[in-house]
Design an enzyme around this catalytic site. Structure first.
Site, PDB file in Angstrom:
ATOM      1  N   HIS A  19       0.696  -1.212   0.091  1.00 12.70           N
ATOM      2  CA  HIS A  19       0.058  -0.146   0.113  1.00 12.70           C
ATOM      3  C   HIS A  19       0.898   1.168   0.091  1.00 12.70           C
ATOM      4  CE1 HIS A  19      -3.107  -2.637   2.206  1.00 12.70           C
ATOM      5  NE2 HIS A  19      -3.564  -2.538   1.027  1.00 12.70           N
ATOM      6  N   LYS A  43     -15.504  -8.268   5.554  1.00 11.44           N
ATOM      7  CA  LYS A  43     -14.242  -8.640   6.194  1.00 11.44           C
ATOM      8  C   LYS A  43     -14.125  -8.263   7.639  1.00 11.44           C
ATOM      9  CE  LYS A  43     -11.403  -7.650   2.026  1.00 11.44           C
ATOM     10  NZ  LYS A  43     -10.224  -6.831   1.484  1.00 11.44           N
ATOM     11  N   ARG A  93      -2.298  -6.499  -8.156  1.00 10.59           N
ATOM     12  CA  ARG A  93      -1.232  -7.401  -8.080  1.00 10.59           C
ATOM     13  C   ARG A  93      -1.363  -8.487  -9.003  1.00 10.59           C
ATOM     14  NH1 ARG A  93      -2.948  -8.144  -1.757  1.00 10.59           N
ATOM     15  NH2 ARG A  93      -5.002  -7.766  -2.989  1.00 10.59           N
ATOM     16  N   SER A 131      -2.889  -7.849   3.223  1.00  9.16           N
ATOM     17  CA  SER A 131      -3.229  -7.830   4.494  1.00  9.16           C
ATOM     18  C   SER A 131      -3.441  -9.124   5.209  1.00  9.16           C
ATOM     19  CB  SER A 131      -4.217  -6.751   4.698  1.00  9.16           C
ATOM     20  OG  SER A 131      -3.904  -5.543   4.000  1.00  9.16           O
TER      21      SER A 131
END
Ligand code: ADP
Length: 165
Positions: A19, A43, A93, A131
């Site tokens: 990030h 989440k 990504r 994460s």
């Protein structure tokens, strides 16, 4: 001339070096980057929104023209308008990110055609960082020192010692 502001929304649970690299690169294009910590109801967050804001503020303390906010509960494009941001910043990504992000970008475009989404392809060194994987590795005392800012590593260790991850 009006400042060119980019809005980087995300869960940031926690903020990683991936990030951070995206924020730094965005600063070469935008006059200012606003990082908005979004509460993602799908989440299960380890850190509270305020903890995330504090952690990111410390992690970007040496960068000028970066602001960190807790995103109010509203559409991301509406948030961008209220902050005078012209574009949303997101990172890619891999192909999975592309599929997911393309859908979000198209939906945002449908909601407000004036707000663009700008994608930064992840730095090769950080492509594998997510994460959720950081949390898993940290939970088993793995070495994450090269993957997250030092203050985030410290906060993760503290959480792991004081609650189950
Ligand atoms: P969200 O729940 O909104 O996807 P994340 O915190 O997981 O929030 O990610 C925010 C943005 O940062 C997403 O666009 C994601 O693809 C991107 N991102 C996540 N990890 C990396 C990384 N290692 N390198 C570059 N971009 C990343």
């Amino acid at each position: 001339m009006t400042a060119n502001i980019g809005l980087f929304p995300g869960s940031f649970d926690p903020f990683t070096n991936g990030h951070l690299a995206t924020v730094k690169r965005a600063l070469s294009i935008f006059d200012k980057v606003i990082i908005a910590v979004v509460t993602n109801t799908r989440k299960n967050a380890l850190f509270t929104t305020q903890e995330k804001v504090d952690l990111i503020e410390t992690a970007v303390a040496d960068l000028s023209n970066v602001e960190v906010i807790a995103a109010p509960q509203k559409l991301t494009v509406d948030l961008a308008v209220s902050l005078h941001a012209s574009a949303l910043i997101r990172g890619l990504r891999n192909a999975n990110d592309f599929e997911y992000e393309a859908g979000i970008a198209q939906m945002n475009k449908a909601q407000n055609p004036d707000i663009e989404t700008v994608f930064f392809v992840a730095d090769q060194r950080y492509t594998f960082i997510s994460s959720s994987m950081i949390k898993e590795v940290a939970a088993f005392n793995g070495d994450i020192s090269a993957l997250v800012p030092a203050n985030v590593e410290e906060a993760l260790k503290y959480k792991i010692q004081h609650q189950s991850v």
